[in-house]
Scaffold this motif. Structure first.
Motif, PDB file in Angstrom:
ATOM      1  N   GLU A  28       0.866  -1.172   0.000  1.00 14.93           N
ATOM      2  CA  GLU A  28       0.000   0.000   0.000  1.00 14.93           C
ATOM      3  C   GLU A  28       0.900   1.218   0.000  1.00 14.93           C
ATOM      4  OE1 GLU A  28      -2.888   0.098   3.095  1.00 14.93           O
ATOM      5  OE2 GLU A  28      -3.315  -2.007   2.925  1.00 14.93           O
ATOM      6  N   THR A  31       1.261   4.214   3.468  1.00 17.11           N
ATOM      7  CA  THR A  31       0.828   3.778   4.784  1.00 17.11           C
ATOM      8  C   THR A  31       1.942   3.156   5.588  1.00 17.11           C
ATOM      9  OG1 THR A  31       0.122   1.655   3.919  1.00 17.11           O
ATOM     10  CG2 THR A  31      -1.553   3.398   4.069  1.00 17.11           C
ATOM     11  N   ARG A  44       6.637   7.751   4.363  1.00 16.08           N
ATOM     12  CA  ARG A  44       5.475   7.139   4.983  1.00 16.08           C
ATOM     13  C   ARG A  44       4.664   8.222   5.662  1.00 16.08           C
ATOM     14  NH1 ARG A  44       7.361   2.574   8.767  1.00 16.08           N
ATOM     15  NH2 ARG A  44       7.981   4.412   9.886  1.00 16.08           N
ATOM     16  N   THR A  45       3.336   8.076   5.596  1.00 17.12           N
ATOM     17  CA  THR A  45       2.444   9.036   6.229  1.00 17.12           C
ATOM     18  C   THR A  45       1.471   8.303   7.146  1.00 17.12           C
ATOM     19  OG1 THR A  45       0.901   8.919   4.386  1.00 17.12           O
ATOM     20  CG2 THR A  45       2.561  10.674   4.305  1.00 17.12           C
ATOM     21  N   PRO A  47      -2.065   7.235   8.286  1.00 18.87           N
ATOM     22  CA  PRO A  47      -3.416   7.126   7.721  1.00 18.87           C
ATOM     23  C   PRO A  47      -4.453   7.767   8.649  1.00 18.87           C
ATOM     24  CG  PRO A  47      -2.327   4.983   7.827  1.00 18.87           C
ATOM     25  CD  PRO A  47      -1.499   5.947   8.606  1.00 18.87           C
ATOM     26  N   ASP A  48      -5.656   7.991   8.142  1.00 23.05           N
ATOM     27  CA  ASP A  48      -6.755   8.526   8.946  1.00 23.05           C
ATOM     28  C   ASP A  48      -7.482   7.360   9.600  1.00 23.05           C
ATOM     29  OD1 ASP A  48      -8.701  10.050  10.100  1.00 23.05           O
ATOM     30  OD2 ASP A  48      -9.769  10.476   8.234  1.00 23.05           O
ATOM     31  N   PHE A  49      -7.414   7.278  10.928  1.00 19.32           N
ATOM     32  CA  PHE A  49      -8.023   6.181  11.668  1.00 19.32           C
ATOM     33  C   PHE A  49      -9.309   6.580  12.382  1.00 19.32           C
ATOM     34  CE2 PHE A  49      -3.440   4.933  11.914  1.00 19.32           C
ATOM     35  CZ  PHE A  49      -3.540   3.842  11.082  1.00 19.32           C
ATOM     36  N   ARG A  56      -7.989  -2.053  12.715  1.00 22.98           N
ATOM     37  CA  ARG A  56      -7.479  -1.438  11.488  1.00 22.98           C
ATOM     38  C   ARG A  56      -6.148  -0.720  11.729  1.00 22.98           C
ATOM     39  NH1 ARG A  56      -9.688  -3.115   6.824  1.00 22.98           N
ATOM     40  NH2 ARG A  56     -11.909  -2.812   6.790  1.00 22.98           N
ATOM     41  N   ARG A  60      -2.865  -1.594   9.517  1.00 25.34           N
ATOM     42  CA  ARG A  60      -2.434  -0.603   8.531  1.00 25.34           C
ATOM     43  C   ARG A  60      -1.103   0.053   8.851  1.00 25.34           C
ATOM     44  NH1 ARG A  60      -7.222   3.221   6.955  1.00 25.34           N
ATOM     45  NH2 ARG A  60      -6.386   3.192   4.856  1.00 25.34           N
ATOM     46  N   ALA A  94      -3.830  12.692  10.406  1.00 29.10           N
ATOM     47  CA  ALA A  94      -3.708  11.969   9.138  1.00 29.10           C
ATOM     48  C   ALA A  94      -2.920  12.797   8.132  1.00 29.10           C
ATOM     49  CB  ALA A  94      -5.082  11.659   8.578  1.00 29.10           C
TER      50      ALA A  94
END
Length: 124
Positions: A28, A31, A44-45, A47-49, A56, A60, A94
């Motif tokens: 991916e 992520t 790398r960033t 993610p919106d959790f 998740r 992720r 995020a």
């Protein structure tokens, strides 16, 4: 009773190992799930959790990412079964850059509970 609890915990750990392995096999972008020699140069960033299940977060994020999970309901409960919790807060936000020194902090409540209003609007 103790034996049933030990078997249940063992099954959860085995399931977690399978889920993490399968997540690493799926590439991916952005992520932080990549594997290989070029990981340190890959951007790398986070993610919106928000609003997702805690499970998740574990699937992720890269396994090397430091993670701090805590109950934000005010009851100071232990977070033992990730599938029973949902994410209310996250820091960093995020899209923020994720490096080796970054610790992702996740605030959770039990599934079916609502996030406290003071937590929903406040970001550190």
């Amino acid at each position: 009773m103790r034996r049933a609890a030990a078997v249940g915990a063992g099954a959860l750990l085995a399931f977690a190992a399978v889920a993490v392995t399968s997540a690493e096999e799926r590439p991916e972008t952005g992520t932080g799930t990549g594997t290989g020699a070029g990981d340190d140069t890959e951007k790398r960033t986070v993610p919106d959790f928000l609003g997702l299940g805690l499970w998740r977060v574990f699937t992720r994020l890269d396994r090397r990412t430091r993670l701090d999970v805590h109950d934000v309901s005010g009851r100071d409960r232990r977070v033992l079964w990730p599938s029973r919790w949902q994410v209310c807060t996250q820091y960093p936000e995020a899209g923020a850059d994720l490096d080796r020194r970054t610790t992702v902090m996740i605030g959770v409540v039990r599934r079916g509970e609502t996030c406290p209003p003071r937590v929903r609007t406040a970001r550190r």
